[in-house]
Every structure is written in C-alpha cells, then in structure tokens.
Design a protein around this motif. Structure first.
Motif, PDB file in Angstrom:
ATOM      1  N   THR A   1       9.426   0.258 -51.665  1.00  0.00           N
ATOM      2  CA  THR A   1       7.978   0.093 -51.580  1.00  0.00           C
ATOM      3  C   THR A   1       7.324   0.557 -52.874  1.00  0.00           C
ATOM      4  OG1 THR A   1       7.730   2.281 -50.594  1.00  0.00           O
ATOM      5  CG2 THR A   1       7.962   0.431 -49.100  1.00  0.00           C
ATOM      6  N   PRO A   2       7.486  -0.170 -53.985  1.00  0.00           N
ATOM      7  CA  PRO A   2       6.864   0.238 -55.235  1.00  0.00           C
ATOM      8  C   PRO A   2       5.364   0.226 -55.118  1.00  0.00           C
ATOM      9  CG  PRO A   2       7.675  -2.004 -55.397  1.00  0.00           C
ATOM     10  CD  PRO A   2       8.162  -1.460 -54.093  1.00  0.00           C
ATOM     11  N   GLY A   3       4.747   1.208 -55.795  1.00  0.00           N
ATOM     12  CA  GLY A   3       3.309   1.212 -55.838  1.00  0.00           C
ATOM     13  C   GLY A   3       2.627   1.829 -54.641  1.00  0.00           C
ATOM     14  N   ALA A   4       3.339   2.611 -53.844  1.00  0.00           N
ATOM     15  CA  ALA A   4       2.690   3.237 -52.703  1.00  0.00           C
ATOM     16  C   ALA A   4       1.532   4.099 -53.176  1.00  0.00           C
ATOM     17  CB  ALA A   4       3.699   4.096 -51.925  1.00  0.00           C
ATOM     18  N   THR A   5       0.353   3.851 -52.628  1.00  0.00           N
ATOM     19  CA  THR A   5      -0.850   4.532 -53.090  1.00  0.00           C
ATOM     20  C   THR A   5      -0.719   6.035 -52.915  1.00  0.00           C
ATOM     21  OG1 THR A   5      -2.165   2.625 -52.503  1.00  0.00           O
ATOM     22  CG2 THR A   5      -3.337   4.691 -52.768  1.00  0.00           C
ATOM     23  N   GLY A   6      -1.096   6.782 -53.941  1.00  0.00           N
ATOM     24  CA  GLY A   6      -1.141   8.223 -53.848  1.00  0.00           C
ATOM     25  C   GLY A   6       0.151   8.922 -54.166  1.00  0.00           C
ATOM     26  N   VAL A   7       1.173   8.205 -54.610  1.00  0.00           N
ATOM     27  CA  VAL A   7       2.453   8.850 -54.869  1.00  0.00           C
ATOM     28  C   VAL A   7       2.621   9.200 -56.343  1.00  0.00           C
ATOM     29  CG1 VAL A   7       4.943   8.543 -54.769  1.00  0.00           C
ATOM     30  CG2 VAL A   7       3.528   7.746 -52.893  1.00  0.00           C
ATOM     31  N   LEU A   8       2.125   8.359 -57.233  1.00  0.00           N
ATOM     32  CA  LEU A   8       2.440   8.505 -58.643  1.00  0.00           C
ATOM     33  C   LEU A   8       1.192   8.583 -59.516  1.00  0.00           C
ATOM     34  CD1 LEU A   8       5.340   5.939 -58.667  1.00  0.00           C
ATOM     35  CD2 LEU A   8       5.569   8.390 -58.920  1.00  0.00           C
ATOM     36  N   ILE A   9       0.258   9.477 -59.175  1.00  0.00           N
ATOM     37  CA  ILE A   9      -0.913   9.698 -60.009  1.00  0.00           C
ATOM     38  C   ILE A   9      -0.563  10.797 -60.996  1.00  0.00           C
ATOM     39  CG2 ILE A   9      -3.383  10.175 -60.053  1.00  0.00           C
ATOM     40  CD1 ILE A   9      -2.686   7.720 -58.488  1.00  0.00           C
ATOM     41  N   THR A  10       0.051  10.440 -62.107  1.00  0.00           N
ATOM     42  CA  THR A  10       0.446  11.422 -63.110  1.00  0.00           C
ATOM     43  C   THR A  10      -0.705  11.683 -64.070  1.00  0.00           C
ATOM     44  OG1 THR A  10       1.307   9.734 -64.602  1.00  0.00           O
ATOM     45  CG2 THR A  10       2.827  10.631 -62.969  1.00  0.00           C
ATOM     46  N   THR A  11      -0.574  12.756 -64.833  1.00  0.00           N
ATOM     47  CA  THR A  11      -1.625  13.127 -65.785  1.00  0.00           C
ATOM     48  C   THR A  11      -1.825  12.048 -66.829  1.00  0.00           C
ATOM     49  OG1 THR A  11      -1.097  15.472 -65.468  1.00  0.00           O
ATOM     50  CG2 THR A  11      -2.345  14.881 -67.444  1.00  0.00           C
ATOM     51  N   ALA A  12      -0.738  11.520 -67.371  1.00  0.00           N
ATOM     52  CA  ALA A  12      -0.847  10.492 -68.405  1.00  0.00           C
ATOM     53  C   ALA A  12      -1.493   9.228 -67.856  1.00  0.00           C
ATOM     54  CB  ALA A  12       0.536  10.178 -68.970  1.00  0.00           C
ATOM     55  N   ARG A  13      -1.145   8.865 -66.632  1.00  0.00           N
ATOM     56  CA  ARG A  13      -1.744   7.669 -66.032  1.00  0.00           C
ATOM     57  C   ARG A  13      -3.235   7.850 -65.810  1.00  0.00           C
ATOM     58  NH1 ARG A  13      -0.808   5.584 -59.839  1.00  0.00           N
ATOM     59  NH2 ARG A  13      -2.166   3.738 -59.977  1.00  0.00           N
ATOM     60  N   LEU A  14      -3.638   9.011 -65.331  1.00  0.00           N
ATOM     61  CA  LEU A  14      -5.050   9.264 -65.080  1.00  0.00           C
ATOM     62  C   LEU A  14      -5.842   9.322 -66.384  1.00  0.00           C
ATOM     63  CD1 LEU A  14      -7.128   9.814 -62.874  1.00  0.00           C
ATOM     64  CD2 LEU A  14      -6.609  12.254 -63.094  1.00  0.00           C
ATOM     65  N   GLN A  15      -5.272   9.933 -67.405  1.00  0.00           N
ATOM     66  CA  GLN A  15      -5.970  10.048 -68.687  1.00  0.00           C
ATOM     67  C   GLN A  15      -6.216   8.693 -69.324  1.00  0.00           C
ATOM     68  OE1 GLN A  15      -3.595  12.786 -70.998  1.00  0.00           O
ATOM     69  NE2 GLN A  15      -4.703  14.582 -70.238  1.00  0.00           N
ATOM     70  N   ARG A  16      -5.241   7.796 -69.242  1.00  0.00           N
ATOM     71  CA  ARG A  16      -5.426   6.485 -69.869  1.00  0.00           C
ATOM     72  C   ARG A  16      -6.463   5.652 -69.124  1.00  0.00           C
ATOM     73  NH1 ARG A  16      -2.295   1.958 -68.163  1.00  0.00           N
ATOM     74  NH2 ARG A  16      -1.969   1.375 -70.337  1.00  0.00           N
ATOM     75  N   LEU A  17      -6.695   5.960 -67.848  1.00  0.00           N
ATOM     76  CA  LEU A  17      -7.735   5.267 -67.109  1.00  0.00           C
ATOM     77  C   LEU A  17      -9.112   5.859 -67.395  1.00  0.00           C
ATOM     78  CD1 LEU A  17      -6.009   4.745 -63.631  1.00  0.00           C
ATOM     79  CD2 LEU A  17      -6.507   2.999 -65.352  1.00  0.00           C
ATOM     80  N   LEU A  18      -9.161   7.185 -67.533  1.00  0.00           N
ATOM     81  CA  LEU A  18     -10.433   7.846 -67.803  1.00  0.00           C
ATOM     82  C   LEU A  18     -10.878   7.670 -69.245  1.00  0.00           C
ATOM     83  CD1 LEU A  18      -9.873  11.181 -65.831  1.00  0.00           C
ATOM     84  CD2 LEU A  18     -11.451   9.335 -65.235  1.00  0.00           C
ATOM     85  N   VAL A  19      -9.946   7.813 -70.178  1.00  0.00           N
ATOM     86  CA  VAL A  19     -10.260   7.706 -71.612  1.00  0.00           C
ATOM     87  C   VAL A  19      -9.314   6.665 -72.222  1.00  0.00           C
ATOM     88  CG1 VAL A  19     -10.565   8.963 -73.778  1.00  0.00           C
ATOM     89  CG2 VAL A  19     -10.831  10.166 -71.581  1.00  0.00           C
ATOM     90  N   PRO A  20      -9.656   5.386 -72.112  1.00  0.00           N
ATOM     91  CA  PRO A  20      -8.764   4.336 -72.633  1.00  0.00           C
ATOM     92  C   PRO A  20      -8.614   4.415 -74.142  1.00  0.00           C
ATOM     93  CG  PRO A  20     -10.892   3.414 -71.989  1.00  0.00           C
ATOM     94  CD  PRO A  20     -10.876   4.827 -71.504  1.00  0.00           C
ATOM     95  N   ARG A  21      -7.402   4.204 -74.600  1.00  0.00           N
ATOM     96  CA  ARG A  21      -7.110   4.189 -76.036  1.00  0.00           C
ATOM     97  C   ARG A  21      -6.584   2.822 -76.420  1.00  0.00           C
ATOM     98  NH1 ARG A  21      -3.099   8.881 -77.388  1.00  0.00           N
ATOM     99  NH2 ARG A  21      -3.607   8.159 -79.485  1.00  0.00           N
ATOM    100  N   PRO A  22      -6.773   2.434 -77.685  1.00  0.00           N
ATOM    101  CA  PRO A  22      -6.273   1.117 -78.108  1.00  0.00           C
ATOM    102  C   PRO A  22      -4.757   1.057 -78.044  1.00  0.00           C
ATOM    103  CG  PRO A  22      -7.014   2.405 -80.006  1.00  0.00           C
ATOM    104  CD  PRO A  22      -7.452   3.153 -78.786  1.00  0.00           C
ATOM    105  N   GLY A  23      -4.233  -0.136 -77.811  1.00  0.00           N
ATOM    106  CA  GLY A  23      -2.791  -0.313 -77.766  1.00  0.00           C
ATOM    107  C   GLY A  23      -2.162  -0.181 -79.140  1.00  0.00           C
ATOM    108  N   LEU A  24      -0.846  -0.196 -79.186  1.00  0.00           N
ATOM    109  CA  LEU A  24      -0.143  -0.101 -80.460  1.00  0.00           C
ATOM    110  C   LEU A  24      -0.423  -1.340 -81.308  1.00  0.00           C
ATOM    111  CD1 LEU A  24       3.356   1.247 -79.327  1.00  0.00           C
ATOM    112  CD2 LEU A  24       1.444   2.547 -80.269  1.00  0.00           C
TER     113      LEU A  24
END
Length: 331
Positions: free
Chosen positions: A282-305
């Motif tokens: 069951t990939p993507g189960a809500t609430g299981v994988l909210i990591t710091t890096a994932r949350l930061q990239r959503l809150l403060v988006p940075r340009p791609g490589l």
C-alpha cells in the motif's frame, strides 16, 4: 585477475557504507527526487554486482586471464570431472570457497527477491479482500459530488483520516481507498490533491521500487546501504507523488490535506516500524511518511537541479552500472 577482484571488493565496500551514507544526507534529493532515485537504483545494482563479482572473479583467477576464458575452462573441468587438472591450474581451497560464496550470494539475493514478491502479493490480495468486504461505494449525492470522477474509490466507514492505493497488475485493477473521516475533514479541492498524490503512486509504479529495495534490505539487513536505501526510496516516492499532485493542484491544497489527514502519531521513523508487507503493498498510505525534508520542500520550494547537474547525475549513475558490469563481462 586478482587485481580486478580486489578493485571490485573495494567498490563493493565503498557502495556499502560511505557512499549511501553521503547520498542519504544529500540535500539535492529534495530538489530533484527522481535524480536521487536514479542514483539509489544504480548504487543497489552496482553494489550487488560488485559484491558477487569480487569473490567470483577471485575464484576464477587460476583458470584464465579473463573472466570469460576462466569460466569456460572451469566449466569444462567440471563437466569432464578432471579434478586432477586443478593442481595444474594452482587452484587452492580459498578459490573454491570464493566461487561457492559468489554462487550463494547470487542465489540468496534472487531467492529473497522472489520470496518478498510472493509475500507482498499475498498481503496485497488479503488486503484487497478486506477492502471489498469492509468498504462501500459512494452512495450519497454529497459523496459523489465530493469525489468527482473518482466514483470507483472504496470508502471505509472509519473516523481516522486515511487514504492509500492498492496496486493491481494493471492500472484499471488498482484500487484507491479513502476513509469516511478523510471525506469529512477535507474539502473537494484538498481531497482531489490527495487522490492525485495516490494516482501518481500508481502511474509511476512506485510499489515495484519499494518492493525491490525491501527485498534488498531483507537479503542483507546488516549492510548500511540496504537500510539507507530502503528509507530513502520510501521518502523519494512520496516526494515524487507530491510533485505529481502539484502538477494538477495548488501547493496550499496539498499542504492542508496533509496537515488535516496526518495523525498526530505520524513521525519520521514511522516507515521503519510499519510492516514491510504493508508498505510495499500500500504505497502512499496517508500519514506514514511525512519526513522533515518532504515537509520543507512543500513549505519552502526550491528550484530543481540545473540541466548540467542532472546530466552529471545521469552520467554518474550510468558509470556506476557500467564499471562492475564491464569488468565482469568484458575484461
């Protein structure tokens, strides 16, 4: 061929400890998750080839000057049962042990992959049966209006906010599961963002990646690279699914949906304690994988490589694969 075997052993050691540790901490993974995913796949394949190739090449070294010639000579001696020729080739017990080790490692990796695949399929089949028994199709007009085109979703009558996908053999046979609590907490736009996230998991076949790295971890749990790789792939698939949702929906809708649908008990280490079969099935189960890096990239988006950086990552991944493969097959 002993220098070649030594080089492969050094490469295997590098890909087992220092390289995955550096990549696990690399910040660029949040800027280009697919590039980091490509590197992890290259590290896994190159590490496995080097780990098997080092004892294989060392064990074949008395039989010839190249792996191909040595293999042909060794096979001919085995088929003719001319064991006296082993002394002529200066074959020692350590060479035979190395050959047996290479065969055992290769067999262990392949059997673990097959066993993990069968266990995941079994868990997914049981889970699908439970979903069909416990879920209901959208019944009320409000449900249908809120779900929009996703009227084939299965709704579980549970207060906890929950959303995940059950992959099938084809995209049409895949199932998206939502809970009643999720429907009651999210607006139509926020729910659509969650659904787009789950659909990205299915479209990009993330369950195959998580299953492969789960098998890699199960085969060699004592290697740091398998633990780092398993954690990284779980996080990167979530980032890729976020990117898929953001192509259709606003960042605010996705963030609010995550904030409202993530249980308070969700932590960065939750992925380590969740059952392996559940994560792979069951990939993507809500609430299981909210990591710091994932949350930061959503809150403060940075340009791609940049294109040059991405080209460098691709070349590095190709090089990692080419080196052990070329040394084993073309030397």
């Amino acid at each position: 061929m002993e220098p070649l075997a030594l080089f492969l052993a050094i490469l295997a050691a590098a890909l087992a400890v220092p390289v995955p540790k550096l990549l696990h901490q690399a910040r660029f993974r949040a800027r280009s998750p697919w590039a980091a995913m490509l590197l992890w796949q290259a590290i896994a394949l190159a590490g496995g080839l080097s780990l098997i190739g080092a004892p294989l090449i060392f064990g074949l070294s008395p039989f010839g000057d190249s792996p191909l010639d040595a293999t042909i000579t060794a096979v001919s001696l085995v088929t003719t049962e001319d064991l006296s020729a082993l002394d002529e080739h200066n074959v020692h017990p350590v060479h035979l042990f190395a050959l047996c080790l290479a065969v055992l490692l290769a067999g262990h990796l392949l059997l673990t992959l097959a066993r993990t695949y069968l266990r995941v399929l079994s868990a997914r089949r049981r889970h699908r049966q439970l979903v069909h028994l416990l879920s209901t199709p959208p019944e009320s007009g409000a449900d249908v209006r809120q779900l929009g085109p996703l009227t084939e979703a299965h709704i579980i009558e549970h207060d906890a906010p929950l959303a995940y996908c059950l992959p099938g053999r084809t995209h049409a046979s895949s199932v998206t599961v939502l809970s009643r609590g999720l429907l009651e907490q999210l607006t139509r736009e926020e729910l659509a963002a969650v659904v787009a996230h789950e659909r990205t998991h299915l479209q990009q076949r993330h369950h195959l990646l998580t299953m492969a790295f789960e098998a890699w971890y199960r085969a060699l749990p004592w290697l740091p690279t398998t633990r780092y790789g398993r954690e990284a792939v779980l996080e990167l698939t979530e980032m890729l699914a976020d990117d898929g949702a953001l192509r259709e929906h606003t960042r605010d809708d996705l963030l609010r949906s995550l904030a409202l649908s993530t249980p308070e008990s969700s932590t960065e280490s939750a992925s380590q304690s969740a059952p392996a079969e559940t994560l792979a099935a069951t990939p993507g189960a809500t609430g299981v994988l909210i990591t710091t890096a994932r949350l930061q990239r959503l809150l403060v988006p940075r340009p791609g490589l940049s294109r040059s950086s991405l080209a460098g990552v691709v070349l590095l991944a190709l090089g990692l694969l080419a080196v052990p493969t070329g040394l084993i097959l073309l030397s």
